[in-house]
Design an enzyme around this catalytic site. Sequence first.
Site, PDB file in Angstrom:
ATOM      1  CE  LYS A   1      -3.972  -1.717   2.652  1.00  0.00           C
ATOM      2  NZ  LYS A   1      -5.000  -1.466   1.658  1.00  0.00           N
TER       3      LYS A   1
ATOM      4  NE  ARG B   1     -10.913  -9.727  -1.941  1.00  0.00           N
ATOM      5  CZ  ARG B   1     -11.249  -8.820  -2.855  1.00  0.00           C
ATOM      6  NH1 ARG B   1     -11.644  -9.208  -4.058  1.00  0.00           N
ATOM      7  NH2 ARG B   1     -11.207  -7.530  -2.583  1.00  0.00           N
TER       8      ARG B   1
HETATM    9  N1  BES Z   1      -8.041  -3.587   4.384  1.00  0.00           N
HETATM   10  C1  BES Z   1      -8.218  -3.191   3.064  1.00  0.00           C
HETATM   11  C2  BES Z   1      -9.505  -2.436   2.818  1.00  0.00           C
HETATM   12  C3  BES Z   1      -9.667  -1.112   3.521  1.00  0.00           C
HETATM   13  C4  BES Z   1      -9.304   0.056   2.891  1.00  0.00           C
HETATM   14  C5  BES Z   1     -10.225  -1.054   4.773  1.00  0.00           C
HETATM   15  C6  BES Z   1      -9.496   1.266   3.530  1.00  0.00           C
HETATM   16  C7  BES Z   1     -10.410   0.158   5.406  1.00  0.00           C
HETATM   17  C8  BES Z   1     -10.050   1.319   4.796  1.00  0.00           C
HETATM   18  C9  BES Z   1      -8.227  -4.415   2.139  1.00  0.00           C
HETATM   19  O1  BES Z   1      -7.463  -5.476   2.562  1.00  0.00           O
HETATM   20  C10 BES Z   1      -7.709  -3.974   0.814  1.00  0.00           C
HETATM   21  O2  BES Z   1      -6.610  -3.531   0.764  1.00  0.00           O
HETATM   22  N2  BES Z   1      -8.524  -4.084  -0.216  1.00  0.00           N
HETATM   23  C11 BES Z   1      -8.172  -3.666  -1.509  1.00  0.00           C
HETATM   24  C12 BES Z   1      -8.727  -4.654  -2.498  1.00  0.00           C
HETATM   25  C13 BES Z   1      -8.223  -4.453  -3.897  1.00  0.00           C
HETATM   26  C14 BES Z   1      -6.757  -4.773  -3.977  1.00  0.00           C
HETATM   27  C15 BES Z   1      -9.021  -5.353  -4.821  1.00  0.00           C
HETATM   28  C16 BES Z   1      -8.745  -2.276  -1.745  1.00  0.00           C
HETATM   29  O3  BES Z   1      -9.848  -2.006  -1.288  1.00  0.00           O
HETATM   30  O4  BES Z   1      -8.081  -1.455  -2.350  1.00  0.00           O
HETATM   31 ZN    ZN Z   2      -5.430  -5.358   1.969  1.00  0.00          ZN
END
Ligand code: BES
Ligand code: ZN
Length: 516
Positions: free
Chosen positions: A291, A365
């Site tokens: 990230k 997931r």
């Molecule tokens: N934990 C994150 C989602 C999240 C983002 C929670 C902001 C709370 C605040 C999750 O694991 C994630 O990173 N999801 C990705 C999925 C994508 C790579 C398909 C996302 O939402 O960007």
């Molecule tokens: Zn994530």
Amino acid sequence: MLLLRRAAQTAVRTNHHRSFSASQTHLNERKGLVLGVFEEEGEQGSLHLTQAAAGFDQTSSGKLSELLKISGPTLKKGKSRIFYGIHKDFPCVAVVGLGKKDAGVCGAENWDTSKESIRQAVSAGCRLLQDLEVDHVEVDACGDAQSAAEGAALGLFHYDQLKSKKKTKVTTQLHGSADSVGWEKGVRYAEGQNLARLLMEAPANHITPTAFANTIEEKLAPYAERVTINKRSQSWIEEQQMGAFLSVSKGSEEPPVFLELHYNGSPDSKQAPLLLVGKGVTFDSGGISLKPSPSMDAMRADMGGAATVCASIVTAAGLKLPVNIIGLAPLCENMPSGKATKPGDVVTAKNGKTIQVDNTDAEGRLILADALCYGHTFNPRAIINVATLTGAMDVALGSAATGVFTNSDWLWEQLHKASVVTGDRVWRMPLFQHYTRQVTDSQLADLNNIGKYSRSGGACTAAAFLREFVTAPHWAHLDIAGVMSNKDEIPYLRKGMSGRPTRTLVEFAAGLAQSG
Ligand code: BES
Ligand code: ZN
Ligand code: ZN
């Protein structure tokens, strides 16, 4: 009149004016009172005090209503005013505006406006007194002792465990009402949410998977008679063939834990349990699909699903709800390292389905897939999983409501009903085949862990992915990414991790308990 108003203003604004001598008040100097006042429907300027406020007014020889009249315009909803020295037992009295009496459930807002107004007003009053370093506050029930208690306990919560300078610790107590049962229930509901807030806010080097499991074990210790806890280790997870969960945890030095809680509240020990499953990523760096740094610290709360689920079970046990609940929390970190899963890797979940991991940041997931497979072995009456799953959920609804994806109209109705009462709202989202097609089209495996049109409908493709691991007829996936934290949207929660929707989960479980 002018003179009177000036005197009142002095009493309102400063701490010097006292109607009682210092010797009369010093013993109770740090005691405060929160009282409510409704907005008058008819006559402009006339007062409509709550029962407790009217009682107080009488014992203070009408001083409260007099000061309210002369200290400014009628108190609007959410506004508050402090009076000093008008009662010997309470050196500080915060009067809070409750809005219209009997507002009730609002169809457009999907909540009970009266309850929300009480939470908001009481929380504002308590905080004003806390800022004045008042350490014991008595609270007007304002017609609904449970909501008043929730407003007080949620409003006063502040995470300062790791700071040298702390806010005043305030104890609260119901004032002028006989509904101590409602008050106690509200305190339990709010303390449940506060436990989730505490776990979510705590830094990831403090709340590791192991520390999380130990904290929950401690919180459940008083209820050992009805609760069993299993902290499953890495070797158990391997035996269970939870390849998807392990693919996430393997990049980290912190060992994963699979936390399993059984709360046996029902008099019928054979009663099918409610199954709650929470995403417990104690830190989500994204893994190899790292990230960006700004705001990455917020990913310490990526165990919000596990926190709200476990806190709900602690609360259900405290309330002795007559229902059986099983809680599952796959706990791990998602980190990049030489051992971490790489984009394009294929892993095998507990049910034998293969998954191409094209983005290691879509890890929630994966861990939930294995937990859901395992959860089915308990033949639950309903399954609810809770997860900070997608940024797309935040884009869709923001912090207004938790997104609910469900295959069951009955489950949706029960969750919605619970959320109208708690004010911690839910909103139904689609589980179309349209989205399923976007995750089942994988080059190397049965499934891909990201939708093939990447960002479009991201919350919906994530839900469609989870559905591939569900065979039960009553399942709901709650995506809480949008409600994970609070800036200033929910007035009775300070800025920080929200602990939402713990109270809605508890209210839902209480509803199930009632229906048998
Ligand atoms: N934990 C994150 C989602 C999240 C983002 C929670 C902001 C709370 C605040 C999750 O694991 C994630 O990173 N999801 C990705 C999925 C994508 C790579 C398909 C996302 O939402 O960007
Ligand atoms: Zn994530
Ligand atoms: Zn995550």
